[in-house]
Structure formats: C-alpha cells, structure tokens
Design a protein around this motif. Structure first.
Motif, PDB file in Angstrom:
ATOM      1  N   MET B   1       0.889  -1.313  -0.019  1.00  0.00           N
ATOM      2  CA  MET B   1      -0.040  -0.113   0.025  1.00  0.00           C
ATOM      3  C   MET B   1       0.759   1.281   0.173  1.00  0.00           C
ATOM      4  SD  MET B   1      -3.538   0.212   2.080  1.00  0.00           S
ATOM      5  CE  MET B   1      -3.554  -1.293   1.240  1.00  0.00           C
ATOM      6  N   THR B   2       1.966   1.329   0.862  1.00  0.00           N
ATOM      7  CA  THR B   2       2.608   2.451   0.919  1.00  0.00           C
ATOM      8  C   THR B   2       3.372   2.606  -0.447  1.00  0.00           C
ATOM      9  OG1 THR B   2       3.675   1.398   2.891  1.00  0.00           O
ATOM     10  CG2 THR B   2       4.746   3.348   2.262  1.00  0.00           C
ATOM     11  N   GLY B   3       3.735   1.457  -1.132  1.00  0.00           N
ATOM     12  CA  GLY B   3       4.301   1.646  -2.507  1.00  0.00           C
ATOM     13  C   GLY B   3       3.616   2.285  -3.447  1.00  0.00           C
ATOM     14  N   GLN B   4       2.425   2.334  -3.332  1.00  0.00           N
ATOM     15  CA  GLN B   4       1.316   3.079  -4.429  1.00  0.00           C
ATOM     16  C   GLN B   4       1.376   4.510  -3.908  1.00  0.00           C
ATOM     17  OE1 GLN B   4       0.383  -0.091  -3.375  1.00  0.00           O
ATOM     18  NE2 GLN B   4      -0.700  -1.100  -5.167  1.00  0.00           N
ATOM     19  N   LEU B   5       1.850   4.934  -2.915  1.00  0.00           N
ATOM     20  CA  LEU B   5       1.594   6.277  -2.692  1.00  0.00           C
ATOM     21  C   LEU B   5       2.632   7.242  -3.536  1.00  0.00           C
ATOM     22  CD1 LEU B   5       1.471   6.599   1.138  1.00  0.00           C
ATOM     23  CD2 LEU B   5      -0.195   7.213  -0.744  1.00  0.00           C
ATOM     24  N   ASN B   6       2.107   8.124  -4.007  1.00  0.00           N
ATOM     25  CA  ASN B   6       3.127   9.389  -4.823  1.00  0.00           C
ATOM     26  C   ASN B   6       3.589  10.345  -4.250  1.00  0.00           C
ATOM     27  OD1 ASN B   6       4.305  10.578  -6.734  1.00  0.00           O
ATOM     28  ND2 ASN B   6       2.728  10.879  -8.279  1.00  0.00           N
ATOM     29  N   PRO B   7       4.734  10.276  -3.474  1.00  0.00           N
ATOM     30  CA  PRO B   7       5.219  11.206  -2.778  1.00  0.00           C
ATOM     31  C   PRO B   7       5.048  12.641  -3.655  1.00  0.00           C
ATOM     32  CG  PRO B   7       6.709   9.455  -2.765  1.00  0.00           C
ATOM     33  CD  PRO B   7       5.835   9.161  -3.677  1.00  0.00           C
ATOM     34  N   ALA B   8       4.974  12.698  -4.829  1.00  0.00           N
ATOM     35  CA  ALA B   8       5.015  14.074  -5.444  1.00  0.00           C
ATOM     36  C   ALA B   8       3.877  14.413  -5.587  1.00  0.00           C
ATOM     37  CB  ALA B   8       5.558  13.817  -7.112  1.00  0.00           C
ATOM     38  N   GLU B 208       5.290   1.228  19.001  1.00  0.00           N
ATOM     39  CA  GLU B 208       3.974   1.536  18.300  1.00  0.00           C
ATOM     40  C   GLU B 208       4.326   2.564  17.366  1.00  0.00           C
ATOM     41  OE1 GLU B 208       0.384   2.021  20.794  1.00  0.00           O
ATOM     42  OE2 GLU B 208       0.735   4.293  20.460  1.00  0.00           O
ATOM     43  N   ALA B 209       5.064   3.502  17.468  1.00  0.00           N
ATOM     44  CA  ALA B 209       5.321   4.364  16.282  1.00  0.00           C
ATOM     45  C   ALA B 209       5.749   3.435  15.127  1.00  0.00           C
ATOM     46  CB  ALA B 209       6.194   5.279  16.551  1.00  0.00           C
ATOM     47  N   VAL B 210       6.762   2.869  15.207  1.00  0.00           N
ATOM     48  CA  VAL B 210       7.119   2.214  14.170  1.00  0.00           C
ATOM     49  C   VAL B 210       6.452   0.981  13.652  1.00  0.00           C
ATOM     50  CG1 VAL B 210       9.034   0.559  13.511  1.00  0.00           C
ATOM     51  CG2 VAL B 210       9.620   2.383  14.938  1.00  0.00           C
ATOM     52  N   PHE B 211       5.547   0.459  14.444  1.00  0.00           N
ATOM     53  CA  PHE B 211       4.539  -0.795  14.038  1.00  0.00           C
ATOM     54  C   PHE B 211       3.575  -0.104  12.982  1.00  0.00           C
ATOM     55  CE2 PHE B 211       0.686  -3.078  14.844  1.00  0.00           C
ATOM     56  CZ  PHE B 211       1.250  -4.295  14.254  1.00  0.00           C
ATOM     57  N   MET B 212       3.017   1.037  13.357  1.00  0.00           N
ATOM     58  CA  MET B 212       2.022   1.506  12.873  1.00  0.00           C
ATOM     59  C   MET B 212       2.152   2.183  11.519  1.00  0.00           C
ATOM     60  SD  MET B 212      -0.752   0.719  15.007  1.00  0.00           S
ATOM     61  CE  MET B 212      -2.035   1.857  14.811  1.00  0.00           C
ATOM     62  N   LEU B 234       8.505  -0.867   6.368  1.00  0.00           N
ATOM     63  CA  LEU B 234       8.018  -2.241   6.724  1.00  0.00           C
ATOM     64  C   LEU B 234       6.767  -2.635   5.936  1.00  0.00           C
ATOM     65  CD1 LEU B 234       7.989  -1.822  10.427  1.00  0.00           C
ATOM     66  CD2 LEU B 234       9.595  -3.231   9.289  1.00  0.00           C
ATOM     67  N   PRO B 235       6.784  -3.916   5.339  1.00  0.00           N
ATOM     68  CA  PRO B 235       5.713  -4.519   4.363  1.00  0.00           C
ATOM     69  C   PRO B 235       4.280  -4.614   5.224  1.00  0.00           C
ATOM     70  CG  PRO B 235       6.860  -6.430   5.242  1.00  0.00           C
ATOM     71  CD  PRO B 235       7.498  -5.243   5.687  1.00  0.00           C
ATOM     72  N   ARG B 236       3.260  -4.392   4.451  1.00  0.00           N
ATOM     73  CA  ARG B 236       1.711  -4.571   5.045  1.00  0.00           C
ATOM     74  C   ARG B 236       1.196  -5.623   4.370  1.00  0.00           C
ATOM     75  NH1 ARG B 236       0.661  -0.088   8.103  1.00  0.00           N
ATOM     76  NH2 ARG B 236       1.820   1.897   7.875  1.00  0.00           N
ATOM     77  N   PRO B 237       0.172  -6.157   4.864  1.00  0.00           N
ATOM     78  CA  PRO B 237      -0.364  -5.934   6.386  1.00  0.00           C
ATOM     79  C   PRO B 237       0.766  -6.172   7.519  1.00  0.00           C
ATOM     80  CG  PRO B 237      -1.403  -8.087   5.554  1.00  0.00           C
ATOM     81  CD  PRO B 237      -0.440  -7.515   4.398  1.00  0.00           C
ATOM     82  N   ARG B 238       0.571  -5.554   8.367  1.00  0.00           N
ATOM     83  CA  ARG B 238       1.581  -5.846   9.803  1.00  0.00           C
ATOM     84  C   ARG B 238       0.920  -6.860  10.626  1.00  0.00           C
ATOM     85  NH1 ARG B 238       4.066  -0.099   9.642  1.00  0.00           N
ATOM     86  NH2 ARG B 238       4.682  -0.134   7.460  1.00  0.00           N
ATOM     87  N   ASP B 239       1.830  -7.602  11.077  1.00  0.00           N
ATOM     88  CA  ASP B 239       1.183  -8.664  12.139  1.00  0.00           C
ATOM     89  C   ASP B 239       1.786  -8.085  13.679  1.00  0.00           C
ATOM     90  OD1 ASP B 239       0.334 -11.525  12.196  1.00  0.00           O
ATOM     91  OD2 ASP B 239       1.901 -11.237  13.571  1.00  0.00           O
ATOM     92  N   ALA B 240       1.009  -8.113  14.407  1.00  0.00           N
ATOM     93  CA  ALA B 240       1.396  -7.712  15.800  1.00  0.00           C
ATOM     94  C   ALA B 240       2.526  -8.438  16.100  1.00  0.00           C
ATOM     95  CB  ALA B 240       0.197  -8.082  16.749  1.00  0.00           C
ATOM     96  N   VAL B 241       2.680  -9.870  15.955  1.00  0.00           N
ATOM     97  CA  VAL B 241       3.922 -10.496  16.456  1.00  0.00           C
ATOM     98  C   VAL B 241       5.145 -10.566  15.441  1.00  0.00           C
ATOM     99  CG1 VAL B 241       4.493 -12.798  17.310  1.00  0.00           C
ATOM    100  CG2 VAL B 241       2.215 -12.162  17.732  1.00  0.00           C
TER     101      VAL B 241
END
Ligand code: ATP
Ligand code: MG
Lengths: 277, 270
Positions: B1-8, B208-212, B234-241
């Motif tokens: 999901m992060t990858g699709q974001l266009n920072p520009a 928490e900051a990093v995980f989310m 970090l890749p998504r979806p994230r896993d609590a463990v």
C-alpha cells in the motif's frame, strides 16, 4: 469480544452483592424512623385527651385527622391547598426558567458575567420575605405578587447552580464539540445543557423547598387566598383543629413534592454516577 | 500500500515553521520551534517524542483546535484557522470525550447530527460503524458500563462516523492494558487500510510508532525541534507478532530508542 463478555460478567454479581449488603441497615433505620413518628403522634393524642396540655388550641391528633377529612369532603381545605400548589408551581417554573436561561447566558458570555455578577451578589443575600411588603406597593396582594416573590426566591439557587454546572464542564467535551464542528447552539443543547443538568436539578431541588416556604409566607403576609392565609384565618377564628389540619397537609405535601422531584431527577440524570451514593 | 503512494502528489497537510510557547507564572516557556513537515494523502504517520515535548499541542494546532503562535498549517492547500471539516481529532482522554448521558450508539450518532441524515439513517449508519469496531452488541450500553479499550473503540467509531479524510490520534492507546493495546493497534491498521484515511498518530512509544506507520516523525526533547523523519519501509499488512521480529523493525526501534534515550537532552534541566 471476549474482553466484553468478561466485563459484563464481573459487573453483575458485584453490583448485586453490594446492593444486598446495603439493604438491611437501611431497612432497620427506616422502620425505626416510622416508629418514632408513630410514638410522637401517640404522645400528641395522649397529651390532649388526658389533659396534660390544658388549652383550647391543642386538639387531639384524631380530631385534626377528622378536620382533614371534613376539609377534603367539603372542599374547603382541598381548594385552599390546590390554589397554593398552583401558585407555587407557577412561581417555581418561571423562576427556574429564568435561572437556567440567565445562568447559561452568564456562564457562556464573559462580558455578561462581569456585568451581572456584582448585581447578583448584591441581591442574592436578601431574605425574600423582606421584599414582600415593598412589592405589595407595586403589585397589590393578588396572585401576581405571590408568583413574583416565589419566582425571585427560586431564581437564585437555580442561577448559581447553572453557572457552577457550566463552569465545571470538562474542557475535553467542549473540544470534542469543536472537532465535530458543532455550532454554538448545538454545543449548548447537546453538550453544555446535559453536562450541567445534574447541578441544575440539584439547584432546583433546593429551590423547590424555598418556593414552598415562600408561597406560604407570602400568603400569610399578603393574605387573600391559599393555605398561608387559611392558617392565619383559622388561628384568629379559634379553629385550631382546622389550622393543624392545614399544617399536617403541608407537611405531607412537602414530603410528596420532594419525593416526586427526586424521582424525576433520578430519571433524567441517572447516567451521572455522582448520584449513585 | 505504501508503495502505491506518490510522494510527488500534493500533500494533504503541510505544517510550515510552527513554533509554540506557553506562558506560565510570567515565564514564557517554548514548547517546540520551527516544526515543518508534509503529510502525504493516505499515509500513516507517527509523531514520536518524549513526554511533554508538545505532541498534543502540535496535533491540536494541526486540528485547528488551538491557534498557532507562529507558522501555518495548510489542509488541502487552505490555511487552517479552525477545525476543518473532514479532519477529526481523537482525544488522549477518551473517557472524558464521550458523552456520559448518551448510549454507545447515541455517542456515534453525535458525529452525524447537524448533517443531512435522518434519525433512522443515523442509527443505521451508527450500527455499521459499531460493527466495524466490534461493538454492535453494546449499542445500548452507556460509556461507564464499558472497559477502557471498549470506550476507545466507541470514540474511534464516532470519529469514523464523521467521514473524515484525516484522523488525528493523540496517544489513543496509552491508557489501556498491553494486550488491548495490541488489539486496538491491529484494528486501527485494518480500518486505515480499508478506508483510505490519512492517519496522524501521536505517541511516546517507539514500538507503537514504528509498528503502525509508513513514516515516523521524531521530535526532540523540549524545547522540541524536528529531529528526523524516517520511512519505516515495513511490509503490510503488519502482524502484531511477526512484524516486530523483522530485522528492519528491530533496526528502527534500536535507532529511535537510542536517540530518545541517549542524545544530550537540550535544555532538559529547565
Ligand atoms: N495550557 C497550557 N498552559 C501552560 N503550559 C502548557 C499548557 N498545555 C501544555 N503545556 C505545557 O506544554 C508542554 C507540552 O505539552 P503537551 O501536552 O503538548 O505535551 P505532550 O508531548 O503531548 O506530552 P504527553 O506525552 O505527556 O502527552 C508541556 O510541558 C506542558 O506542561
Ligand atoms: Mg499529550
């Protein structure tokens, strides 16, 4: 969801246990209280019947009860009580409305607060019966006078409590209203008024007692109708059983009014946990 | 999901040279100075900083709840002067932010009142949002009948009901127990992924900051400045463990904690 189920499971029994524990001593003291009332009434009856108090104006309790009964049947006492109640409720409602509206305005408009607080502090300590005679000069001795006096007496406790209730609202709630972009009016009706309601109602409960007293006193001073006037007339006319009948009815009425108000209060602000004790 | 974001793409929020100070007992105490950052549309941004560095203050200024003393905030190109529509602030003290005289459903409806919905539409939609946070069985309960974690979920459902584009969360999980905290983190990430919301999460918890987050903006001690902004990658979806065991997570955690704990505190003796 397991968190939720667990929570409600612990809530039930704990609440029930504390309720049943609180029950017994409360019941005992209540029964004892009623027994004391009964004992006093028996003492009254005995003192009059056995001639312990020798006075024409000291009728036995049963005689007074008969006077209550007769007064209700003929409608004389009943009518007098109703007219007093009506006058009192009018004054109470008008005074409460003024107190709440003015209180909300003063609490939320800083300019108004600075402007009015001195006037309020100056007028508030006045014993209300003291202003009855001067007010008669303007309003005569009719209902207008009595309703005005009662409304005046009622206004101040309601006003002060309304201001206090609004002042004590947690800032987070007001900020919540802002982040959801509520208008001033919406914030007033959906946040400020409900938050302050427990405090406002507490003020109104105090005022209800005041309204009751003030109505009777005003009727005594500016007599033309009502129980206050009736008590004065029966006193002068040497009809002590009727006088006491009126007094007893007032006691019952005062008790009933307070009970009714407290039940309404419970219903309206039962969410407020400060009420639970 | 992060990858699709266009920072520009134009940022949804721009924070430009914000400085703030409070005056207490005649002294003016600077809280933070010259904070600037761009918040990308649809991203999950964590703002990390030690206690008292002004995170709540910063978030309230972004939300338009507090006027800025110096500097500006732009929301979709417009300067923020009051709470903008489509931006909702979730309070640190959720228990004081719920209306105690209203049921859970009534609280959620609060966000929809004054708009075009009818009463029954509000109730219907309110139930949908309660379903999202798993509280549909508690619609008739009052806030004080719920645990802290459940109350916070009500606050989240209410915020969603306002249909915002941006959710500003001020330490939303700081007052709940550790396990509930992990559950709520996962819930918020799920909602975020499904909704396309932009989320700004303030926390003093590095983990928490990093995980989310997609990015972590780190503030220094008071008087705070922007220390750095890092992409978590970090890749998504994230896993609590599992996510917390990846090398990248541990690396970031190490780096940020090390900075928070060991860097010479600027003016910390004040
Ligand atoms: N209304 C105020 N008046 C004076 N000082 C204030 C006020 N609000 C906050 N401060 C001070 O400003 C600083 C920043 O407060 P803020 O609440 O923004 O910090 P924070 O980073 O959110 O802290 P925490 O992690 O404890 O929530 C604190 O030192 C606080 O004492
Ligand atoms: Mg804070």
């Amino acid at each position: 969801m397991s968190e939720a189920a667990q929570h409600s499971a612990t809530l039930g029994p704990a609440a029930a246990a504390s309720a049943s524990r609180g029950m017994r001593p409360a019941m005992i003291s209540k029964v004892a209280g009623w027994l004391l009332v009964l004992a006093l009434l028996v003492a009254w009856e005995a003192s009059a019947r056995l001639g312990l108090v020798k006075s024409q104006s000291w009728p036995p309790f049963t005689g007074v009860l008969r006077a209550v009964w007769d007064g209700m049947l003929t409608g004389e006492l009943l009518g007098v009580l109703l007219s007093t109640m009506l006058r009192m409720l009018k004054g109470f409602l008008i005074g409460s409305a003024i107190g709440v509206v003015l209180g909300l305005l003063i609490a939320t408009v800083p300019l108004l607060r600075r402007f009015l607080s001195i006037v309020i502090e100056a007028v508030r300590p006045l014993p209300i019966p003291a202003i009855v005679p001067p007010l008669i000069l303007f309003l005569g001795i009719d209902d207008g006078l009595k309703v005005t006096v009662v409304a005046l007496a009622v206004t101040f406790p309601v006003l002060i409590n309304t201001i206090g209730g609004v002042d004590n609202i947690d800032g987070t709630l007001l900020q919540t209203a802002r982040t959801f972009r509520k208008t001033r009016l919406e914030t007033m009706t959906s946040i400020i008024l409900p938050s302050a309601l427990p405090t406002i109602l507490a003020g109104m409960r105090i005022s209800l007692g005041l309204a009751f007293v003030t109505t009777i006193v005003a009727e005594m001073i500016a007599g033309s109708a009502g129980v206050g006037y009736f008590i004065m007339v029966t006193q002068y006319g040497m009809r002590p059983d009727q006088m006491y009948a009126a007094v007893i009815c007032l006691a019952a009425l005062g008790y009933g009014l307070n009970w009714a108000f407290v039940s309404i209060e419970r219903r309206l602000v039962g969410w407020d946990q400060r009420q639970d004790d | 999901m992060t990858g699709q974001l266009n920072p520009a793409e134009a940022p949804i929020i721009e924070v430009l040279n914000l400085s703030h100070a409070f005056t207490a007992r005649g002294h003016t105490v600077p809280v933070f100075q010259d904070i600037s950052m761009s918040i990308r549309r649809g991203e999950f941004l964590s703002v990390l900083g030690p206690s008292g560095c002004g995170k709540s203050t910063l978030l309230q200024i972004i939300a338009g709840l507090l006027p800025s003393m110096s500097g500006r905030v732009l929301f979709e190109g417009q300067q923020v002067t009051g709470p903008p529509p489509e931006m909702v602030y979730l309070f640190q003290q959720y228990n004081k932010s719920l209306l105690p005289w209203r049921s859970v459903l009534g609280n959620v409806s609060f966000a929809m009142e004054g708009k075009t919905w009818t009463r029954s539409q509000r109730a219907e939609r309110g139930m949908e949002y309660l379903r999202i946070v798993g509280l549909d069985d508690f619609a008739d309960h009052y806030p004080w009948q719920l645990s802290g974690g459940m109350q916070q979920r009500v606050a989240i459902a209410r915020a969603l009901a306002a249909e915002p584009k941006v959710l500003l969360m001020d330490e939303p999980f700081s007052a709940v127990d550790a396990l509930t905290r992990l559950e709520l983190q996962t819930l918020v990430l799920k909602i975020w992924a499904q909704s396309g919301l932009t989320v700004v999460l303030v926390t003093h918890d590095v983990d928490e900051a990093v995980f989310m987050a997609d990015r972590v903006a780190m503030l220094s001690r008071r008087p705070a400045v922007m220390d750095r902004i890092v992409e978590t990658g970090l890749p998504r979806p994230r896993d609590a463990v599992v996510t917390r065991e990846t090398p990248r997570f541990l690396e970031l955690r190490h780096q940020l904690l090390d900075t928070l704990l060991h860097r010479d505190p600027v003016g910390a003796d004040a």
